[in-house]
Design a protein around this motif. Structure first.
Motif, PDB file in Angstrom:
ATOM      1  N   ILE A   1       0.849  -1.196   0.000  1.00 49.79           N
ATOM      2  CA  ILE A   1       0.000   0.000   0.000  1.00 49.79           C
ATOM      3  C   ILE A   1       0.885   1.247   0.000  1.00 49.79           C
ATOM      4  N   ASN A   2       0.578   2.167  -0.898  1.00 47.85           N
ATOM      5  CA  ASN A   2       1.356   3.396  -0.996  1.00 47.85           C
ATOM      6  C   ASN A   2       0.859   4.391   0.053  1.00 47.85           C
ATOM      7  N   LYS A   3       1.130   4.084   1.311  1.00 48.67           N
ATOM      8  CA  LYS A   3       0.637   4.890   2.422  1.00 48.67           C
ATOM      9  C   LYS A   3       1.569   6.061   2.685  1.00 48.67           C
ATOM     10  N   PRO A   4       1.022   7.266   2.878  1.00 46.79           N
ATOM     11  CA  PRO A   4       1.883   8.397   3.258  1.00 46.79           C
ATOM     12  C   PRO A   4       2.667   8.077   4.527  1.00 46.79           C
ATOM     13  N   ASP A   5       3.909   8.493   4.570  1.00 44.03           N
ATOM     14  CA  ASP A   5       4.790   8.128   5.682  1.00 44.03           C
ATOM     15  C   ASP A   5       4.284   8.620   7.025  1.00 44.03           C
ATOM     16  N   TYR A   6       3.600   9.750   7.047  1.00 40.91           N
ATOM     17  CA  TYR A   6       3.214  10.336   8.332  1.00 40.91           C
ATOM     18  C   TYR A   6       2.006   9.646   8.961  1.00 40.91           C
ATOM     19  N   LEU A   7       1.258   8.848   8.182  1.00 43.66           N
ATOM     20  CA  LEU A   7       0.071   8.202   8.726  1.00 43.66           C
ATOM     21  C   LEU A   7       0.438   6.913   9.447  1.00 43.66           C
ATOM     22  N   PRO A   8      -0.159   6.648  10.606  1.00 44.98           N
ATOM     23  CA  PRO A   8       0.184   5.448  11.380  1.00 44.98           C
ATOM     24  C   PRO A   8      -0.441   4.192  10.792  1.00 44.98           C
ATOM     25  N   ASP A   9       0.156   3.052  11.107  1.00 39.53           N
ATOM     26  CA  ASP A   9      -0.438   1.776  10.727  1.00 39.53           C
ATOM     27  C   ASP A   9      -1.721   1.551  11.522  1.00 39.53           C
ATOM     28  N   PRO A  10      -2.648   0.761  10.967  1.00 39.86           N
ATOM     29  CA  PRO A  10      -3.904   0.523  11.688  1.00 39.86           C
ATOM     30  C   PRO A  10      -3.672  -0.199  13.009  1.00 39.86           C
ATOM     31  N   LEU A  11      -4.417   0.197  14.024  1.00 40.78           N
ATOM     32  CA  LEU A  11      -4.414  -0.506  15.301  1.00 40.78           C
ATOM     33  C   LEU A  11      -5.423  -1.648  15.257  1.00 40.78           C
ATOM     34  N   PRO A  12      -5.268  -2.649  16.105  1.00 41.72           N
ATOM     35  CA  PRO A  12      -6.280  -3.715  16.159  1.00 41.72           C
ATOM     36  C   PRO A  12      -7.572  -3.200  16.764  1.00 41.72           C
ATOM     37  N   PRO A  13      -8.709  -3.831  16.437  1.00 42.86           N
ATOM     38  CA  PRO A  13      -9.985  -3.449  17.062  1.00 42.86           C
ATOM     39  C   PRO A  13     -10.001  -3.799  18.548  1.00 42.86           C
ATOM     40  N   LYS A  14     -11.058  -3.348  19.233  1.00 41.15           N
ATOM     41  CA  LYS A  14     -11.197  -3.635  20.660  1.00 41.15           C
ATOM     42  C   LYS A  14     -11.324  -5.121  20.940  1.00 41.15           C
ATOM     43  N   ASN A  15     -12.026  -5.831  20.071  1.00 37.64           N
ATOM     44  CA  ASN A  15     -12.122  -7.287  20.221  1.00 37.64           C
ATOM     45  C   ASN A  15     -12.085  -7.930  18.843  1.00 37.64           C
ATOM     46  N   PRO A  16     -11.793  -9.240  18.761  1.00 37.55           N
ATOM     47  CA  PRO A  16     -11.572  -9.882  17.458  1.00 37.55           C
ATOM     48  C   PRO A  16     -12.767  -9.840  16.523  1.00 37.55           C
ATOM     49  N   LYS A  17     -13.986  -9.699  17.027  1.00 33.66           N
ATOM     50  CA  LYS A  17     -15.152  -9.688  16.154  1.00 33.66           C
ATOM     51  C   LYS A  17     -15.388  -8.321  15.510  1.00 33.66           C
TER      52      LYS A  17
END
Length: 359
Positions: free
Chosen positions: A84-100
């Motif tokens: 993914i050509n993601k801009p450098d300043y944007l963070p990677d996605p965090l996991p959700p609160k729970n797996p569902k």
């Protein structure tokens, strides 16, 4: 065998019958024969027509069978997708609160895009903005609250809230698809979509007051709320559009991708077309990609008429009893009230807004 009386003239007539002979075949060769016939039939039978793929939601594609065409490529053989050509300043996605859940456990704000003269500091963070971020911190309990900025604010309320924020110095766009972005509000519109596309989570405007958790909304890839029309002749299902003051989305959401792509027709002279009208057009064209909430979820009471005045001067409206998730304070129209807020004024003046933010 004895025939009936009408056939034998009253006399008993017996007709000898030959005994039936049962043909006995060996079991395994018989099964093998019929299996061969089944294979042959499937080779010569007419091919059914191709059924197009129309999922009811982005998560339900597994329930659809592949075409019977001999040219279909098994998805398990696909090469991995390009990075993914993601801009450098944007963070990677965090996991959700729970797996569902599917929405990353993060909140995004965009602030401080207006130019600051050389040698000057950013503007002082107003108390109403501090209260709004506090409401998200308390009621959403995100793993991280991202604060995207060009110029950091200052002041005592900033000093109190900033330890709870993850600061991200953003790259402010001047154009998109060759269309100029002249106003800072239009720049912020694009920045929030980029944050949702690459990081996901919950985007909130700085005048959004979170009243209760969004947890039951975090199981669908994209969610927006209706903004009611001030025209009383229009029905609730014919709103002004879907307001981008609150966006809930997974990274790489198909709906967010469509929304960004729609900026090929962006016209800065039409103020809220791509932030409110366009997402509603896209939602009606692709309803399987978006979860739409009524205007009562986020954006009620509205901004027109005397509704802003009643929220800040009267106490009839009870935000807790409505069950709504948040209140959009309509910053530009309510500034006369919001700019005068203080801890003392909230304690001493009983009205709908102050009761809502006291907690």
């Amino acid at each position: 065998m004895v025939l009936p009386l009408w056939m034998r003239g009253g006399k008993a007539i017996s007709i000898p019958l030959t005994r039936h002979h049962i043909l006995q075949l060996p079991l395994f060769p018989t099964l093998l024969f019929f299996f061969g016939l089944f294979i042959l039939y499937n080779q010569i039978r007419p091919t059914p027509p191709y059924r197009p793929y129309h999922p009811s939601s982005p998560l339900s594609s597994k329930q659809y069978a592949l075409s019977s065409s001999p040219f279909v490529v098994d998805p398990s053989l696909f090469l991995p997708p390009p990075p993914i050509n993601k801009p450098d300043y944007l963070p990677d996605p965090l996991p959700p609160k729970n797996p569902k859940m599917v929405i990353p456990n993060s909140v995004h704000y965009i602030y401080g895009l207006k130019d600051v003269k050389d040698g000057e500091r950013g503007e002082e963070l107003p108390y109403y903005a501090y209260l709004a971020m506090r409401s998200a911190l308390i009621n959403l309990k995100p793993e991280k609250m991202y604060f995207h900025y060009k110029h950091l604010p200052t002041g005592p309320w900033w000093d109190l809230i900033s330890p709870h924020l993850t600061l991200i110095r953003t790259e402010v766009p001047d154009q998109i698809y060759g269309k100029p972005l002249n106003h800072f509000a239009h720049k912020a519109d694009v920045l929030r979509l980029l944050a949702m596309k690459y990081s996901g989570g919950i985007y909130l405007d700085i005048d959004i007051y979170v009243i209760k958790p969004f947890d039951d909304l975090l199981y669908f890839p994209s969610t927006l709320g209706m903004e009611a029309s001030p025209d009383s002749r229009r029905s609730a299902l014919d709103p002004e559009g879907l307001c981008n003051a609150i966006i809930i989305s997974t990274p790489q959401s198909p709906f967010i991708d469509r929304w960004l792509a729609s900026y090929e027709t962006f016209d800065g002279g039409v103020w809220a077309h791509h932030s409110v009208v366009k997402p509603w057009e896209l939602a009606r064209a692709h309803p399987e990609e978006i979860q739409v909430l009524s205007e009562r979820a986020f954006f009620w009471p509205m901004w027109h008429g005397e509704e802003v005045q009643k929220v800040h001067e009267e106490g009839e409206f009870d935000f807790d009893k409505t069950g709504q998730y948040a209140y959009h304070a309509w910053e530009s129209l309510a500034m006369g009230y919001l700019s005068k807020l203080s801890p003392r004024s909230i304690r001493e003046n009983d009205n709908s807004f102050n009761r809502m933010v006291k907690k």
